[in-house]
Every structure is written in structure tokens, then in C-alpha cells.
Design a protein around this motif. Structure first.
Motif, PDB file in Angstrom:
ATOM      1  N   ARG A 201       0.884  -1.171  -0.109  1.00 44.29           N
ATOM      2  CA  ARG A 201      -0.120  -0.011  -0.069  1.00 44.29           C
ATOM      3  C   ARG A 201       1.104   1.210  -0.055  1.00 44.29           C
ATOM      4  O   ARG A 201       1.545   1.447   1.024  1.00 44.29           O
ATOM      5  N   SER A 202       0.773   1.995  -0.921  1.00 44.78           N
ATOM      6  CA  SER A 202       1.732   3.154  -1.290  1.00 44.78           C
ATOM      7  C   SER A 202       1.252   4.329  -0.528  1.00 44.78           C
ATOM      8  O   SER A 202       0.041   4.404   0.073  1.00 44.78           O
ATOM      9  N   GLU A 203       2.118   5.263  -0.409  1.00 45.07           N
ATOM     10  CA  GLU A 203       1.896   6.446   0.394  1.00 45.07           C
ATOM     11  C   GLU A 203       1.226   7.171  -0.730  1.00 45.07           C
ATOM     12  O   GLU A 203       1.361   7.119  -1.987  1.00 45.07           O
ATOM     13  N   PRO A 204       0.642   8.361  -0.467  1.00 40.97           N
ATOM     14  CA  PRO A 204      -0.023   9.377  -1.523  1.00 40.97           C
ATOM     15  C   PRO A 204       0.806   9.668  -2.739  1.00 40.97           C
ATOM     16  O   PRO A 204       2.156  10.489  -2.211  1.00 40.97           O
ATOM     17  N   MET A 205       0.519   9.253  -3.753  1.00 43.22           N
ATOM     18  CA  MET A 205       1.439   9.877  -4.952  1.00 43.22           C
ATOM     19  C   MET A 205       0.970  10.889  -5.738  1.00 43.22           C
ATOM     20  O   MET A 205      -0.558  10.779  -5.962  1.00 43.22           O
ATOM     21  N   PRO A 206       1.550  11.616  -6.462  1.00 44.63           N
ATOM     22  CA  PRO A 206       1.085  12.695  -7.440  1.00 44.63           C
ATOM     23  C   PRO A 206       0.633  12.161  -8.525  1.00 44.63           C
ATOM     24  O   PRO A 206       0.897  11.202  -9.259  1.00 44.63           O
ATOM     25  N   ALA A 207      -0.694  12.535  -8.898  1.00 43.57           N
ATOM     26  CA  ALA A 207      -1.383  11.872 -10.325  1.00 43.57           C
ATOM     27  C   ALA A 207      -2.145  13.164 -10.772  1.00 43.57           C
ATOM     28  O   ALA A 207      -2.152  14.443 -10.266  1.00 43.57           O
ATOM     29  N   ALA A 208      -2.984  12.896 -11.821  1.00 43.16           N
ATOM     30  CA  ALA A 208      -3.711  14.016 -12.601  1.00 43.16           C
ATOM     31  C   ALA A 208      -4.968  13.229 -13.237  1.00 43.16           C
ATOM     32  O   ALA A 208      -5.110  12.153 -13.610  1.00 43.16           O
ATOM     33  N   ASP A 209      -6.029  13.923 -13.033  1.00 41.60           N
ATOM     34  CA  ASP A 209      -7.423  13.335 -13.776  1.00 41.60           C
ATOM     35  C   ASP A 209      -7.390  13.714 -15.352  1.00 41.60           C
ATOM     36  O   ASP A 209      -6.410  14.279 -15.922  1.00 41.60           O
ATOM     37  N   GLY A 210      -8.358  13.490 -15.978  1.00 36.76           N
ATOM     38  CA  GLY A 210      -8.331  13.875 -17.483  1.00 36.76           C
ATOM     39  C   GLY A 210      -8.326  15.253 -17.921  1.00 36.76           C
ATOM     40  O   GLY A 210      -7.918  15.752 -19.149  1.00 36.76           O
ATOM     41  N   GLY A 212      -6.308  17.200 -16.270  1.00 35.00           N
ATOM     42  CA  GLY A 212      -5.052  18.044 -15.677  1.00 35.00           C
ATOM     43  C   GLY A 212      -5.143  18.342 -14.418  1.00 35.00           C
ATOM     44  O   GLY A 212      -4.221  19.105 -13.871  1.00 35.00           O
ATOM     45  N   VAL A 213      -5.914  18.250 -13.643  1.00 34.24           N
ATOM     46  CA  VAL A 213      -6.238  18.456 -12.298  1.00 34.24           C
ATOM     47  C   VAL A 213      -5.261  17.706 -11.224  1.00 34.24           C
ATOM     48  O   VAL A 213      -5.261  16.393 -11.346  1.00 34.24           O
ATOM     49  N   ALA A 214      -4.556  18.367 -10.386  1.00 35.02           N
ATOM     50  CA  ALA A 214      -3.575  17.630  -9.691  1.00 35.02           C
ATOM     51  C   ALA A 214      -4.460  16.610  -8.629  1.00 35.02           C
ATOM     52  O   ALA A 214      -5.248  17.252  -7.717  1.00 35.02           O
ATOM     53  N   LEU A 215      -3.870  15.565  -8.397  1.00 34.17           N
ATOM     54  CA  LEU A 215      -4.382  14.586  -7.342  1.00 34.17           C
ATOM     55  C   LEU A 215      -3.701  14.077  -6.548  1.00 34.17           C
ATOM     56  O   LEU A 215      -2.291  14.098  -6.690  1.00 34.17           O
ATOM     57  N   PRO A 254      -4.479   8.839 -16.728  1.00 35.74           N
ATOM     58  CA  PRO A 254      -5.395   9.936 -15.761  1.00 35.74           C
ATOM     59  C   PRO A 254      -6.337   9.031 -14.950  1.00 35.74           C
ATOM     60  O   PRO A 254      -6.732   7.865 -15.358  1.00 35.74           O
ATOM     61  N   VAL A 255      -6.352   9.618 -13.694  1.00 36.27           N
ATOM     62  CA  VAL A 255      -7.368   8.798 -12.655  1.00 36.27           C
ATOM     63  C   VAL A 255      -8.328   9.846 -12.442  1.00 36.27           C
ATOM     64  O   VAL A 255      -8.120  10.925 -12.093  1.00 36.27           O
ATOM     65  N   VAL A 295      -8.432   8.360  -3.703  1.00 36.58           N
ATOM     66  CA  VAL A 295      -8.278   9.221  -4.727  1.00 36.58           C
ATOM     67  C   VAL A 295      -8.847  10.735  -4.310  1.00 36.58           C
ATOM     68  O   VAL A 295     -10.041  10.668  -3.704  1.00 36.58           O
ATOM     69  N   GLU A 296      -7.914  11.633  -4.098  1.00 36.65           N
ATOM     70  CA  GLU A 296      -8.445  13.047  -3.544  1.00 36.65           C
ATOM     71  C   GLU A 296      -7.507  14.080  -4.026  1.00 36.65           C
ATOM     72  O   GLU A 296      -6.512  13.956  -4.923  1.00 36.65           O
ATOM     73  N   TYR A 297      -8.253  15.234  -4.188  1.00 32.68           N
ATOM     74  CA  TYR A 297      -7.380  16.202  -4.882  1.00 32.68           C
ATOM     75  C   TYR A 297      -6.136  16.654  -3.907  1.00 32.68           C
ATOM     76  O   TYR A 297      -6.254  16.527  -2.734  1.00 32.68           O
ATOM     77  N   ALA A 298      -5.375  17.470  -4.730  1.00 33.43           N
ATOM     78  CA  ALA A 298      -4.093  17.830  -4.080  1.00 33.43           C
ATOM     79  C   ALA A 298      -4.348  18.844  -3.270  1.00 33.43           C
ATOM     80  O   ALA A 298      -5.388  19.565  -3.354  1.00 33.43           O
ATOM     81  N   PRO A 299      -3.748  19.140  -2.085  1.00 31.73           N
ATOM     82  CA  PRO A 299      -3.801  20.300  -1.164  1.00 31.73           C
ATOM     83  C   PRO A 299      -3.917  21.623  -1.901  1.00 31.73           C
ATOM     84  O   PRO A 299      -5.003  22.333  -1.536  1.00 31.73           O
ATOM     85  N   GLU A 300      -3.289  21.859  -2.727  1.00 23.29           N
ATOM     86  CA  GLU A 300      -3.187  23.149  -3.609  1.00 23.29           C
ATOM     87  C   GLU A 300      -4.374  23.617  -4.340  1.00 23.29           C
ATOM     88  O   GLU A 300      -5.036  24.795  -4.461  1.00 23.29           O
ATOM     89  N   VAL A 301      -5.288  22.659  -4.459  1.00 18.55           N
ATOM     90  CA  VAL A 301      -6.401  22.694  -5.450  1.00 18.55           C
ATOM     91  C   VAL A 301      -7.809  22.204  -4.799  1.00 18.55           C
ATOM     92  O   VAL A 301      -8.718  22.137  -5.342  1.00 18.55           O
TER      93      VAL A 301
END
Length: 369
Positions: A201-210, A212-215, A254-255, A295-301
């Protein structure tokens, strides 16, 4: 007698080159054909027709072939580095060699006459007439001690779900997957590898949705070590390599957030699994699934996206309410008219519709809060 001589006008100097106007879509148009005073022909060097796309006009190219993208190079490991079984002996062989070494040391001590008298009496041995330790006795000690150390030092215990990767002077010598007591050459370097089915089980990793919003995504990876040689010797740390493969896959795929679309999480999980299987398989790792579990939004957005989602829900509720009010007003006016309870002209109908709409909207607004 008068002779009339006709003079032909001679050209003044060599033929001058004409100025051209180049049209990228058709051909070259000489300027002198549009604005000229003389009647004589002017030599104009014409170049081949130009067919291309003019920038900013939206015109598509006509004679341009699509460029095929270059294939991405795949990671490769030494093809000779493949897991193979190592040569080991049963543990009884090591125990027997150790016992023989100990017996040889005891016999050499009796031969040299250095064995304590009580030990000699306990073992029922005759008294030795040797004068002491000499070169022969030291050689016997060395041989018996080396045999005992070599036999006992090579004993190892194999456990279920673990394997030994053996190497000698930097060269791979094989893998041991046996369980129980066994004898392995003590000169070989041993590395224990866990070959059980593992969940990471990984730690929270950076990703993006379709869009381009940071997740921030937490994934659950089900995997195991399939080829111990490549997993141990092909990379420095196969667990870190697997983590980096997951991060690279999240950068490509994209997630979507939960609730966005039905089946979006399954689609993202299948794509992530394919990418990680492709990248991690070359180092002997067998990956079964890579599934986003949170899956959750990045803190900045996060704050902005939360407000946007609430606004979308409010707009959806308002649209539903307006549709319901319009249907209710239409049904009421239709029933009053069809049953002959009222006779309305256009003006009265519009006024009734307005009053009913205001009344229904006010009633729903009071019930909402």
C-alpha cells in the motif's frame, strides 16, 4: 529617289527579371502581368508549384504524410541473468563432515598425547606414547579442523516463502528454493529473498485526472518476486524500482475521482496494471494488480475543486427544481382548461402561469432549507 529604312527597336540591355508574388496554395504570379506598359514579353523564371499549409488559416496540408512516432525503448536486463537452481547437499552431509572433523581433532590430540587423562579414561583409550606436537600432528589438526568448519559452516535452513541467491566473487551461482536443513558451500555469498505473495500500500502519490487537475492517489499493488536472480542482481533495490514504476504509470494514466463516471476506477486500474507489468516484468517481478484505493484532490487545489463541486450540485438541483415547477404549472393549467373550469385568453393564461410559477417556487424554496 528616297529610300525609307525601317528601324526595329532594339532591346535596352538584357531581359530584366520580373518580380513575383508567391501564392502558397496555387502557383507564382508575375507582377508584370498585372501592371505593365510594354507589349513585349518579359522572361520570368518560374519555380514549381508550392503546396503547403499557410500558418494561421486553418488550411490542412495536402501532400504531407504523417510522421510515425519513434517507439519508446524498453528496459532490458542481461539475457544470461536468469534464475537457475543451485547445487546443494542435504544437511546430513554437513553434519557428518562436522562430526568427522571433531573426531579427527580428538584423535590427533590423543595421538599427540595432549588429551587429558580423565578424557582418555572416559573414552576407554590406551595411553599414547607420543612425545608431543610435531609437524604431523599439526597437519592432522589443520585437516580435521578445516573439515569440521567446512561441514558445519555450510549448514543452512531453508524456509517456506524465502529463497537464497548465491554468488561467488561477483558471479551468480544459482538460487536455492528448498526448505529444511541443507548444506551450502560456505564460500558462497548468500542473499535471502522473500518470494511470497505481497501487498504493498503506497503513500499518497501525485497524479492527474483527464482535465489535468492535480490529485493524490494511494494505490494497492499485489506482486511477488518471480525471478530471484533478476530481482536481486538486475537492479539495486527491486522494491524501490517497483515504487518508481507505479509513479511513472500514474504520470501516464489519468485517474478520475470516485463518482465521476461509472467504471472509471476499473479502467484506470487496468491501464495502471498493464504499464507496471510491462516495466517491472523485465526485472523478475510479477505484478497481479495495481488498484487505486483512495483518490483525492491535491492540497493546493482541494478548496477550489470543493467549491466547484458544490456549485455543480447546486446548479443540478436548481435545474431539477425548475423542471419540476414547469411540469406542475403545465399540468395545472391543462387540467383547468380541459375540464372547463376556466376560460382564459392569452393574457390571462400568461398571468396564471406566472402566478403559479411564483407560488410553486416559493413553496419549494421554503421546504428546501
Amino acid at each position: 529617289m528616297t529610300t525609307t529604312t525601317s528601324h526595329t527597336p532594339e532591346p535596352e540591355g538584357p531581359a530584366r527579371p520580373g518580380r513575383l508574388i508567391q501564392n502558397e496554395a496555387t502557383t507564382e504570379i508575375p507582377v508584370h502581368l498585372l501592371f505593365r506598359d510594354e507589349a513585349g514579353p518579359v522572361s520570368v523564371p518560374l519555380s514549381p508549384t508550392v503546396v503547403a499549409r499557410r500558418q494561421g488559416t486553418g488550411e490542412q496540408p495536402r501532400l504531407r504524410r504523417p510522421v510515425q512516432p519513434k517507439p519508446r525503448p524498453e528496459p532490458q536486463v542481461d539475457p544470461e541473468l536468469v534464475e537457475r537452481p543451485a547445487r546443494v547437499l542435504p544437511g546430513a552431509a554437513g553434519v557428518l563432515a562436522g562430526a568427522c572433523g571433531a573426531a579427527g581433532c580428538l584423535a590427533t590430540s590423543w595421538w599427540a598425547g595432549v588429551l587429558p587423562p580423565l578424557t582418555v579414561q572416559a573414552l576407554g583409550l590406551p595411553v599414547s606414547a607420543s612425545s608431543g606436537l610435531g609437524p604431523a600432528q599439526w597437519a592432522a589438526y589443520t585437516g580435521a579442523g578445516a573439515l569440521g568448519l567446512f561441514g558445519l559452516g555450510g549448514l543452512a535452513r531453508g524456509r517456506t516463502g524465502a529463497a537464497w541467491v548465491l554468488g561467488l566473487f561477483g558471479r551468480y551461482r544459482g538460487t536455492v528454493r528448498r526448505t529444511g536443513l541443507m548444506w551450502v558451500n560456505p564460500l558462497l555469498l548468500r542473499r535471502r529473498v522473500d518470494v511470497r505473495l505481497r501487498h504493498w500500500r503506497s503513500e499518497p502519490m501525485p497524479a492527474a485526472d483527464g482535465n489535468g487537475v492535480a490529485l493524490r492517489v494511494v494505490v494497492l499493488v499485489v506482486w511477488r518476486v518471480k525471478d530471484t536472480a533478476r530481482a536481486t542482481l538486475g537492479v539495486e533495490d527491486h522494491e524501490s524500482y517497483l515504487r518508481e514504476c507505479v509513479e511513472a504509470a500514474l504520470a501516464r494514466v489519468p485517474v478520475e475521482t470516485p463518482g465521476t463516471a461509472r467504471g472509471s476506477v476499473e479502467v484506470a486500474a487496468d491501464a495502471l496494471t498493464r504499464w507496471v507489468v510491462r516495466d517491472a516484468g523485465v526485472v523478475g517481478l510479477e505484478v497481479f494488480s495495481v488498484r487505486p484505493v483512495r483518490v483525492e484532490y491535491a492540497p493546493e487545489v482541494a478548496a477550489a475543486m470543493h467549491r466547484r463541486r458544490i456549485a455543480a450540485l447546486d446548479a443540478k438541483d436548481r435545474a431539477t427544481m425548475v423542471t419540476s415547477v414547469v411540469d406542475s404549472v403545465e399540468d395545472t393549467v391543462t387540467r383547468l382548461t380541459m375540464r372547463g373550469l376556466v376560460e382564459l385568453d392569452d393574457y390571462e393564461r400568461k398571468a396564471l402561469v406566472k402566478d403559479l410559477t411564483v407560488a410553486f417556487c416559493a413553496g419549494r424554496g421554503e421546504q428546501g432549507p
